[in-house]
Design a protein around this motif. Structure first.
Motif, short mmCIF file in Angstrom:
data_model
loop_
_atom_site.label_atom_id
_atom_site.label_comp_id
_atom_site.label_asym_id
_atom_site.label_seq_id
_atom_site.Cartn_x
_atom_site.Cartn_y
_atom_site.Cartn_z
N ALA B 73 61.96 58.52 70.37
CA ALA B 73 61.03 59.65 70.22
C ALA B 73 59.83 59.25 69.36
O ALA B 73 58.70 59.66 69.62
CB ALA B 73 61.76 60.85 69.60
N LEU B 74 60.06 58.43 68.34
CA LEU B 74 58.96 57.96 67.49
C LEU B 74 58.04 57.04 68.29
O LEU B 74 56.82 57.07 68.16
CB LEU B 74 59.49 57.23 66.25
CG LEU B 74 60.29 58.07 65.25
CD1 LEU B 74 60.78 57.20 64.09
CD2 LEU B 74 59.47 59.24 64.72
N MET B 76 57.50 57.28 71.42
CA MET B 76 56.71 58.14 72.31
C MET B 76 55.54 58.75 71.56
O MET B 76 54.53 59.12 72.16
CB MET B 76 57.58 59.26 72.90
CG MET B 76 58.54 58.80 73.97
SD MET B 76 59.66 60.13 74.51
CE MET B 76 58.52 61.18 75.44
N GLY B 77 55.69 58.91 70.21
CA GLY B 77 54.57 59.44 69.44
C GLY B 77 54.91 60.45 68.35
O GLY B 77 54.02 60.91 67.64
N ALA B 78 56.18 60.80 68.22
CA ALA B 78 56.55 61.73 67.15
C ALA B 78 56.24 61.07 65.80
O ALA B 78 56.17 59.85 65.69
CB ALA B 78 58.03 62.08 67.24
N ASP B 79 56.02 61.93 64.78
CA ASP B 79 55.56 61.40 63.50
C ASP B 79 56.66 60.94 62.57
O ASP B 79 56.52 59.98 61.85
CB ASP B 79 54.72 62.48 62.78
CG ASP B 79 53.51 62.85 63.61
OD1 ASP B 79 52.59 62.01 63.70
OD2 ASP B 79 53.50 63.95 64.22
N LYS B 80 57.77 61.70 62.53
CA LYS B 80 58.85 61.27 61.64
C LYS B 80 60.20 61.74 62.16
O LYS B 80 60.28 62.60 63.04
CB LYS B 80 58.61 61.74 60.22
CG LYS B 80 58.22 63.17 60.06
CD LYS B 80 57.84 63.44 58.60
CE LYS B 80 57.70 64.93 58.38
NZ LYS B 80 57.31 65.33 57.08
N GLY B 81 61.23 61.14 61.59
CA GLY B 81 62.56 61.44 62.09
C GLY B 81 63.53 61.83 60.97
O GLY B 81 63.37 61.41 59.83
N VAL B 82 64.50 62.65 61.34
CA VAL B 82 65.59 62.97 60.43
C VAL B 82 66.89 62.72 61.18
O VAL B 82 67.09 63.24 62.28
CB VAL B 82 65.53 64.46 59.98
CG1 VAL B 82 66.79 64.83 59.21
CG2 VAL B 82 64.29 64.72 59.14
#
Ligand SMILES: Cc1cc2nc3c(=O)[nH]c(=O)nc-3n(C[C@H](O)[C@H](O)[C@H](O)COP(=O)(O)OP(=O)(O)OC[C@H]3O[C@@H](n4cnc5c(N)ncnc54)[C@H](O)[C@@H]3O)c2cc1C
Ligand SMILES: Nc1ncnc2c1ncn2[C@@H]1O[C@H](COP(=O)(O)O)[C@@H](O)[C@H]1O
Lengths: 320, 259
Positions: B73-74, B76-82
């Motif tokens: 997902a990151l 693909m372009g998402a900014d941050k992950g949890v």
């Protein structure tokens, strides 16, 4: 005997066959009480048919607010009835909305929820369900260990039995929370009826895929000769050849008919997820290597535009 | 516009999916990946943020390997992950999953939108989104095949069997998306490189203030009693059409009493 709540699936008071199946299943567990959410004017006709399939009580919820918002109000209605009637189980049609109603009801009542059940039987710990998982490669038996079992049951999971119940109508008044009224249905465009059986309820389904090249005529004619519903692969739907509501597979409908015919469909895992539990499977495909042939009881390697019309003619002739 | 996307790490449908000894889905012995339907959720969030401003945070609850779902997902372009990972979570059912995800969303700070897939490709239950909406007290706008966010209003098209509905709610809201909604992007080379520097936090149950006795196999509200592999289908008859394929097909159907 304890009540079993059955959420009624209907269109303008015309009750769907799957509801009669749920009433039949409910009788194995207790006394069926149908929950009818809809217009008061439609309730009387519905109550009659529900009683004919064993409903002892018919709770009628005719407050228009309940259907003006998405899903949440129906979960509140059922939670209220679970509280007042203390049923042994709640049976809900395993449709997208049905599963969501079941989900919210489970959280509201701290109860276990099972979706996509294909069988429900009284069992040691109350109710035992059967589901088919991983694209039909496993059969799982499960029980609910907390609260009131909330089971979303797939169509075609029981043969509906006509048996007369009292069908006593009880009007239910509900007080909806503001949260339940937060996603409003502002418009509903009815779909044109095809005149064919409903996909998930049909005994026979004939589906077409990319191999139809956009011409579903041969698929539809063959379906009509068999009195079947018409399905489509996602490739056919994405191309705009057939409506999404007819898509069979992981993100479409999961069907389990007596007979499934796949024409011009390769048999991708996502398609299989929607049809692999069909009793008899037939495929027509030009490519003898197509994975769909791994599933079939009978397969024809050939051009669907040759094979289907010939089969249609033979079926029509046999019917006389 | 801040958006949280819930993504699930699932066993690859192309591999031999199975169960472990305690009747739970095998998530470790089988190759896994970001649930394909959740790619549509990520894509939709990226499109909304790209059209305006804001941040996309992806959340997953799952074993160590589930970090792969966040990574994708990151990329693909998402900014941050949890990543919520805790041994006590093993065997959690949908109710517990939704409880944990709801607490995670609150801890991130309730966003304008929470977006999920319409269903996971392993369970295909389609219950977690509705449960999340219930737990978070958010409007439920699910099975969206088309979505527009305008000011503080979200409008979706939901296609049902008998009708195509328009659903309207105000933000913040929970949205689940179908695979009709968009065409998920492939991570670009730039995206893959950039993802390496994006922050990913690991949270345990204690970080969320969720009591371990509420989650996991023993706390589940449902129990899988048994699983049986379906016997392989008996090998069928396959004929090559030599001009009478249709007639043979009809004869088979007659013999099986379908005609
Ligand atoms: C998240 C996700 C969800 C999905 N959900 C679904 C779903 O719900 N349902 C679904 O179906 N797919 C789904 N898919 C897509 C799936 O992966 C396949 O792409 C799709 O099923 C292929 O459709 P098809 O078999 O019609 O097309 P193809 O795979 O292109 O197969 C066409 C077949 O037609 C045959 N053919 C061509 N011409 C003829 C002819 N004249 N006569 C006979 N045979 C012919 C070819 O030999 C070929 O085997 C999903 C994919 C993803 C990523
Ligand atoms: N363990 C999980 N972690 C993050 N998101 C999840 C998880 N399980 C389910 N979801 C989300 O909920 C959606 C529906 O899942 P389900 O109800 O399991 O079919 C998925 O598409 C995800 O967006």
């Amino acid at each position: 005997m304890a009540e079993v709540l059955v959420l009624v699936d209907h269109t303008a008071g015309e009750v769907r066959k799957a509801t009669f199946e749920l009433l039949t299943i409910a009788r194995r567990l207790g006394e069926p009480s149908a929950v009818f959410v809809g217009e008061a004017a439609d309730a009387a006709a519905a109550a009659g048919s529900l009683a004919a399939y064993g409903a002892e009580k018919v709770y009628v919820v005719s407050d228009p607010e309940v259907t003006a918002y998405l899903v949440a109000p129906q979960a509140e209605v059922l939670a209220q009835l679970v509280e007042s009637a203390s049923p042994v189980a709640v049976l809900i049609p395993s449709s997208p909305s049905g599963k969501e109603i079941a989900a919210r009801l489970a959280v509201k009542t701290s109860s276990g929820v099972i979706t996509d059940a294909v069988d429900v039987q009284p069992g040691g710990a109350g109710v035992e369900t059967t589901q088919s998982v991983f694209a039909g490669s496993y059969t799982v038996k499960a029980t609910v260990t907390k609260g009131t079992p909330i089971i979303a049951v797939k169509p075609n999971s029981a043969a509906p039995e006509e048996v007369s119940g009292a069908g006593t109508v009880e009007e239910v008044t509900v007080t909806l929370s503001d949260l339940a009224k937060s996603a409003k249905i502002t418009e509903a465009k009815p779909k044109a009826a095809s005149g064919r059986p409903e996909l998930t309820e049909a005994a026979i389904v004939v589906s077409g895929g990319r191999g139809t090249a956009g011409d579903f005529g041969a698929v539809e004619a063959f379906a009509d000769s068999l009195g079947a519903a018409v399905g489509a692969s996602r490739a056919a739907v994405d191309a705009g050849w057939y409506p999404h509501s007819n898509q069979v597979g992981q993100t479409g409908k999961q069907v389990s008919p007596q007979l499934y015919v796949a024409a011009g469909i390769s048999g991708a895992i996502q398609h299989r997820a929607g049809m692999q539990t069909s009793k008899t499977i037939v495929a027509v495909n030009k490519d003898e290597e197509a994975p769909i042939f791994e599933l079939v009881d009978f397969g024809v390697v050939g051009d669907l535009f040759q094979v289907l019309p010939q089969a249609t003619e033979a079926v029509n002739a046999a019917k006389g | 516009m801040n958006i949280v996307v819930c993504v699930k790490y699932v066993p690859d449908a192309q591999s031999d999916r199975t169960f472990t000894e305690d009747n739970t889905t095998d998530r470790v012995g089988v190759d896994g990946l970001l649930s394909e339907i959740d790619e549509y959720a990520v894509e939709e969030a990226l499109k909304i943020v790209e059209a305006g401003e804001g941040e996309v945070t992806v959340v997953t609850m799952g074993p160590e390997q589930a970090a792969d779902a966040i990574k994708k997902a990151l990329q693909m372009g998402a900014d941050k992950g949890v990543h919520i990972v805790d041994d006590a979570l093993h065997g959690s059912d949908a109710a517990a999953t939704s409880l944990v995800l709801a607490e995670a969303v609150k801890k991130i700070g309730t966003p304008d939108l929470v977006i999920t897939g319409m269903s996971s490709t392993d369970g295909i239950m389609s219950v977690v989104p509705a449960m999340l909406a219930e737990r978070l007290g958010l409007p439920q706008v699910t099975f969206a095949s088309e979505l527009t966010v305008d000011g503080s209003t979200v409008t979706a098209r939901r296609d049902g069997d008998t009708a195509s509905e328009t659903i309207v709610a105000s933000l913040p809201a929970l949205v689940s998306v179908t695979d009709q909604i968009n065409e998920p992007r492939y991570p670009s080379f730039k995206g893959i490189m950039a993802a390496k520097k994006k922050p990913v936090e690991e949270w345990a149950l204690a970080d969320l203030g969720v009591d371990a006795s509420l989650v996991g196999l023993d706390a589940a509200w449902t129990r899988v009693e048994s699983f049986t592999k379906r016997p392989p289908r008996a090998k069928g008859t396959i004929v090559a059409d030599e001009g009478d394929g249709g007639t043979q097909l009809a004869a088979f159907l007659s013999a099986q009493k379908f005609v």
